[in-house]
Write a protein that holds these residues in place. Sequence first.
Motif, PDB file in Angstrom:
ATOM      1  N   GLU A 114       0.831  -1.197   0.000  1.00 54.54           N
ATOM      2  CA  GLU A 114       0.000   0.000   0.000  1.00 54.54           C
ATOM      3  C   GLU A 114       0.873   1.258   0.000  1.00 54.54           C
ATOM      4  OE1 GLU A 114      -2.982  -0.109   3.111  1.00 54.54           O
ATOM      5  OE2 GLU A 114      -3.059  -2.287   3.004  1.00 54.54           O
ATOM      6  N   GLN A 136       1.215   4.215  -3.132  1.00 58.87           N
ATOM      7  CA  GLN A 136       1.033   5.659  -2.962  1.00 58.87           C
ATOM      8  C   GLN A 136       2.313   6.424  -3.314  1.00 58.87           C
ATOM      9  OE1 GLN A 136      -1.440   7.369   0.054  1.00 58.87           O
ATOM     10  NE2 GLN A 136      -1.879   5.376   0.956  1.00 58.87           N
ATOM     11  N   GLU A 146      -6.616   3.040  -8.580  1.00 55.86           N
ATOM     12  CA  GLU A 146      -5.808   3.611  -7.497  1.00 55.86           C
ATOM     13  C   GLU A 146      -5.285   4.993  -7.873  1.00 55.86           C
ATOM     14  OE1 GLU A 146      -4.119  -0.381  -5.258  1.00 55.86           O
ATOM     15  OE2 GLU A 146      -3.028   0.381  -6.995  1.00 55.86           O
ATOM     16  N   ASN A 176      -9.128   1.236  -0.343  1.00 53.56           N
ATOM     17  CA  ASN A 176      -9.103   2.693  -0.411  1.00 53.56           C
ATOM     18  C   ASN A 176     -10.531   3.190  -0.203  1.00 53.56           C
ATOM     19  OD1 ASN A 176      -9.184   5.457  -1.516  1.00 53.56           O
ATOM     20  ND2 ASN A 176      -7.127   5.022  -2.281  1.00 53.56           N
TER      21      ASN A 176
END
Length: 400
Positions: A166, A170, A219, A242
């Motif tokens: 994760e 990002q 994403e 998310n």
Amino acid sequence: MAKIAVYMTGGIALYKGIEVIRSLEKDGHQVRVAMTTSATKLIAPATLHALTHEPVLTTLWGQSNSPVPHIELADWSDFAIVLPATANIIGKMANGIANDAVSTTLLATAAPKIVIPAMNTHMWENPAVQRNIAQLKQDGVRIIEPATGVLAEGYEGKGRLPEPNEIINQLRLIINGLDRSLLSGKHLLITAGGTREAIDPVRFIGNRSSGKMGIAIAEAAAYAGAHVELILGQITVPQPVNKQIKIYRVESTEEMQAMVTKLFSASNILIMAAAVADFRPVQIAGQKIKKQPGQEELGLQLVKTTDILKTTAAKKRSDQFVVGFAAETDSLLQNANKKLESKNADLIIANSVAGNDSAFGSDLDQVTILQLGASPIKWPKMTKKEVATKLIQLLATKIK
């Protein structure tokens, strides 16, 4: 690729940083590490030295060929990542305190800073910590929020360091330059994965789609501020976690069509990244089809499925933008252009699924962008995450 300085502090979640550093290096970035004294009690600097093949900065004195090692590292960096960020280092950064190698180097760093907090939930919720976080945001520091889950103390709460995959997802979006407000207020409807058409209760007709591309787009869109509705068929990768991505699971092409029809009117952009079956069995056997003595062949009568892209694009409003994918084994641009013209899509993303160049299941892809009245634009081969970021940046220019 970027030069990235990772600042490691004395949080118990420090071990997760090793996997993040490995992923950054696999992406082609050059990584160097600085550690607080507390961090060196949890992981030996020699481990990070062996991983990065670079010296690890742990002190301001006598550890480098540079006369001023902390300034050298600060000037070298394209990005500075604090992982994990304890309440202590967050407080130092917010208040301009520089009393060790990590805090002093961060204070001297002009490059973009990314802070990934990890601490006990009561510490995270403390007003002083929240004031410091607010100050960092005001100063332009990116914050990757901690996760909610079981803490080292044995109870649940917000404060866990997110899982490495994760974090790296990002970080890729930040490093690739995606603006967090680029799609603010927009709704994206995205399909991903493959559909399955049942033959009997055991067998099905399917394809090799992993869902990686569609999930990467979802994403990236969520990171850019969009509200995303993601319709997933069969995938071979974890589905995204998310709060801006709402997930719907389907199996067959008809189920996906029904869900797209239900959700399309509320969307600004539809991206059909799913690999849908073109045909399905006319009849589905109620029980497993058994081989009969002497049987050498089995015939299946197939019928066309609904063309989701064509059917949906025919109903689009002037304020909606529709994107399709063309996965071809031969005559890529010829077949993709036919799809663009016949299905009323605004944009087609063409890619090859032939032999060793197949995008199915791969982390890499090479795509060509097709639009009516414009010459094809061939993007270089890159990761699917990078393709997703570049696509979101392009689509942001197409809608008001």
